[in-house]
Motif scaffolding. Structure first.
Motif, PDB file in Angstrom:
ATOM      1  N   GLU A 119      17.159  80.582  79.192  1.00 28.97           N
ATOM      2  CA  GLU A 119      15.853  80.313  78.318  1.00 28.97           C
ATOM      3  C   GLU A 119      15.212  79.268  77.985  1.00 28.97           C
ATOM      4  OE1 GLU A 119      15.736  81.962  75.211  1.00 28.97           O
ATOM      5  OE2 GLU A 119      16.862  83.702  75.435  1.00 28.97           O
ATOM      6  N   ILE A 120      15.859  77.408  78.929  1.00 33.12           N
ATOM      7  CA  ILE A 120      15.215  77.006  79.007  1.00 33.12           C
ATOM      8  C   ILE A 120      13.994  77.249  79.878  1.00 33.12           C
ATOM      9  CG2 ILE A 120      15.048  74.714  80.092  1.00 33.12           C
ATOM     10  CD1 ILE A 120      18.359  75.177  79.010  1.00 33.12           C
ATOM     11  N   ILE A 121      13.890  78.283  80.601  1.00 35.53           N
ATOM     12  CA  ILE A 121      12.993  78.376  82.329  1.00 35.53           C
ATOM     13  C   ILE A 121      12.146  79.216  81.353  1.00 35.53           C
ATOM     14  CG2 ILE A 121      12.590  79.409  83.787  1.00 35.53           C
ATOM     15  CD1 ILE A 121      15.237  78.618  84.602  1.00 35.53           C
ATOM     16  N   ASN A 122      12.471  80.297  80.171  1.00 36.29           N
ATOM     17  CA  ASN A 122      11.815  80.723  79.623  1.00 36.29           C
ATOM     18  C   ASN A 122      10.639  80.331  78.644  1.00 36.29           C
ATOM     19  OD1 ASN A 122      12.172  82.997  81.280  1.00 36.29           O
ATOM     20  ND2 ASN A 122      13.389  83.944  79.836  1.00 36.29           N
ATOM     21  N   CYS A 123      11.329  79.563  77.961  1.00 37.55           N
ATOM     22  CA  CYS A 123       9.892  78.517  77.043  1.00 37.55           C
ATOM     23  C   CYS A 123       9.745  77.380  77.968  1.00 37.55           C
ATOM     24  CB  CYS A 123      11.430  77.622  76.581  1.00 37.55           C
ATOM     25  SG  CYS A 123      12.170  79.056  75.231  1.00 37.55           S
ATOM     26  N   ALA A 124      10.335  77.057  79.210  1.00 35.75           N
ATOM     27  CA  ALA A 124       8.760  76.224  79.905  1.00 35.75           C
ATOM     28  C   ALA A 124       7.994  77.067  80.270  1.00 35.75           C
ATOM     29  CB  ALA A 124       9.777  75.530  80.795  1.00 35.75           C
ATOM     30  N   ILE A 125       7.863  78.157  80.855  1.00 34.78           N
ATOM     31  CA  ILE A 125       7.180  79.051  81.568  1.00 34.78           C
ATOM     32  C   ILE A 125       5.955  79.270  80.606  1.00 34.78           C
ATOM     33  CG2 ILE A 125       6.471  81.167  82.400  1.00 34.78           C
ATOM     34  CD1 ILE A 125       9.202  81.153  83.996  1.00 34.78           C
ATOM     35  N   LYS A 126       6.660  79.630  79.377  1.00 34.78           N
ATOM     36  CA  LYS A 126       5.388  79.921  78.060  1.00 34.78           C
ATOM     37  C   LYS A 126       5.020  78.816  77.430  1.00 34.78           C
ATOM     38  CE  LYS A 126       5.225  81.202  73.409  1.00 34.78           C
ATOM     39  NZ  LYS A 126       6.438  82.153  72.275  1.00 34.78           N
ATOM     40  N   VAL A 127       5.309  77.487  77.434  1.00 31.65           N
ATOM     41  CA  VAL A 127       4.928  76.741  77.401  1.00 31.65           C
ATOM     42  C   VAL A 127       3.460  75.996  78.580  1.00 31.65           C
ATOM     43  CG1 VAL A 127       4.913  73.103  77.154  1.00 31.65           C
ATOM     44  CG2 VAL A 127       6.715  75.264  75.568  1.00 31.65           C
ATOM     45  N   HIS A 128       4.030  76.167  79.440  1.00 35.97           N
ATOM     46  CA  HIS A 128       2.988  76.006  81.158  1.00 35.97           C
ATOM     47  C   HIS A 128       1.941  76.604  80.511  1.00 35.97           C
ATOM     48  CE1 HIS A 128       1.831  75.809  84.889  1.00 35.97           C
ATOM     49  NE2 HIS A 128       2.173  73.883  84.948  1.00 35.97           N
ATOM     50  N   LYS A 129       2.278  78.020  80.823  1.00 32.45           N
ATOM     51  CA  LYS A 129       0.868  78.954  80.521  1.00 32.45           C
ATOM     52  C   LYS A 129       0.050  78.659  79.206  1.00 32.45           C
ATOM     53  CE  LYS A 129       3.352  83.506  82.645  1.00 32.45           C
ATOM     54  NZ  LYS A 129       3.910  84.731  82.074  1.00 32.45           N
ATOM     55  N   ALA A 130       0.575  78.226  78.265  1.00 31.15           N
ATOM     56  CA  ALA A 130      -0.143  77.608  77.501  1.00 31.15           C
ATOM     57  C   ALA A 130      -0.814  76.115  77.690  1.00 31.15           C
ATOM     58  CB  ALA A 130       0.416  77.824  75.510  1.00 31.15           C
ATOM     59  N   LEU A 131      -0.350  75.502  78.106  1.00 32.31           N
ATOM     60  CA  LEU A 131      -1.091  74.265  78.521  1.00 32.31           C
ATOM     61  C   LEU A 131      -1.349  73.906  79.559  1.00 32.31           C
ATOM     62  CD1 LEU A 131       1.392  71.653  76.329  1.00 32.31           C
ATOM     63  CD2 LEU A 131      -0.519  73.187  75.549  1.00 32.31           C
ATOM     64  N   GLY A 132      -0.987  74.313  80.235  1.00 33.07           N
ATOM     65  CA  GLY A 132      -1.399  74.337  82.146  1.00 33.07           C
ATOM     66  C   GLY A 132      -0.955  72.587  82.370  1.00 33.07           C
ATOM     67  N   PRO A 133      -1.080  72.778  83.972  1.00 27.94           N
ATOM     68  CA  PRO A 133      -0.489  71.100  84.176  1.00 27.94           C
ATOM     69  C   PRO A 133      -1.488  69.984  84.152  1.00 27.94           C
ATOM     70  CG  PRO A 133      -1.837  72.540  86.013  1.00 27.94           C
ATOM     71  CD  PRO A 133      -1.480  73.257  85.069  1.00 27.94           C
ATOM     72  N   GLY A 134      -0.964  69.173  83.668  1.00 31.27           N
ATOM     73  CA  GLY A 134      -2.403  68.246  83.687  1.00 31.27           C
ATOM     74  C   GLY A 134      -2.191  66.842  83.085  1.00 31.27           C
ATOM     75  N   LEU A 135      -1.093  67.106  81.820  1.00 23.40           N
ATOM     76  CA  LEU A 135      -0.933  66.908  80.375  1.00 23.40           C
ATOM     77  C   LEU A 135       0.190  65.724  80.347  1.00 23.40           C
ATOM     78  CD1 LEU A 135      -1.479  69.592  77.404  1.00 23.40           C
ATOM     79  CD2 LEU A 135      -3.131  67.860  79.179  1.00 23.40           C
ATOM     80  N   LEU A 136       0.658  65.090  79.637  1.00 23.02           N
ATOM     81  CA  LEU A 136       1.727  63.678  79.719  1.00 23.02           C
ATOM     82  C   LEU A 136       2.542  64.439  79.248  1.00 23.02           C
ATOM     83  CD1 LEU A 136      -0.074  60.909  77.258  1.00 23.02           C
ATOM     84  CD2 LEU A 136       0.623  60.904  80.319  1.00 23.02           C
ATOM     85  N   GLU A 137       3.945  63.526  80.286  1.00 21.99           N
ATOM     86  CA  GLU A 137       5.576  64.297  80.358  1.00 21.99           C
ATOM     87  C   GLU A 137       6.019  64.758  78.231  1.00 21.99           C
ATOM     88  OE1 GLU A 137       9.673  62.249  80.490  1.00 21.99           O
ATOM     89  OE2 GLU A 137       7.952  62.228  82.817  1.00 21.99           O
ATOM     90  N   SER A 138       5.197  63.832  77.811  1.00 18.05           N
ATOM     91  CA  SER A 138       5.611  63.788  76.361  1.00 18.05           C
ATOM     92  C   SER A 138       5.049  65.004  75.737  1.00 18.05           C
ATOM     93  CB  SER A 138       5.120  62.624  75.493  1.00 18.05           C
ATOM     94  OG  SER A 138       3.877  62.185  75.479  1.00 18.05           O
TER      95      SER A 138
END
Length: 123
Positions: free
Chosen positions: A9-28
């Motif tokens: 579930e954590i990995i699926n949610c992380a992928i969802k967030v990454h797909k929406a936002l992409g790389p390059g933002l702050l960790e927070s």
């Protein structure tokens, strides 16, 4: 929930967030969005959880902080860096040892494909 279900579930949610936002933002930013997604799934998520360090006969309150603690079983250490360094793995393994837990996910959101930035650690 079992550990494998939680990490899935954590990995699926992380992928969802990454797909929406992409790389390059702050960790927070990734931390807040991932915690939100996990909470929507009904998982217990603690953000920036302060943990004590027990050394010899003393307890040092607030000795370190976990980025996320999910279901009181899985540590999630988040990064947004251009290169994963071995110290990040060592740090996460230390957190597992100090927290007396067995499983952690080390996730670097600064990847083109998030799957290349996910490391599962088990002690």
């Amino acid at each position: 929930m079992e550990i494998n279900e939680i990490t899935g579930e954590i990995i699926n949610c992380a992928i969802k967030v990454h797909k929406a936002l992409g790389p390059g933002l702050l960790e927070s930013i990734y931390e807040k969005c991932l915690a939100y997604e996990l909470s929507k799934k009904g998982l217990k998520v603690e953000v920036q959880k302060e943990m004590p360090i027990v050394y010899d006969e003393i307890v040092i309150e607030g000795g370190y902080r976990l980025d996320l603690l999910v279901e009181e079983k899985v540590i999630v250490e988040l990064k947004s860096v251009s290169e994963m360094k071995p110290i990040f793995t060592a740090q996460t393994l230390t957190y597992l040892k100090l927290a007396n837990l067995r499983v952690a996910l080390l996730i670097n959101f600064n990847e083109v494909l998030l799957k290349n930035g996910i490391k599962r650690l088990v002690v």
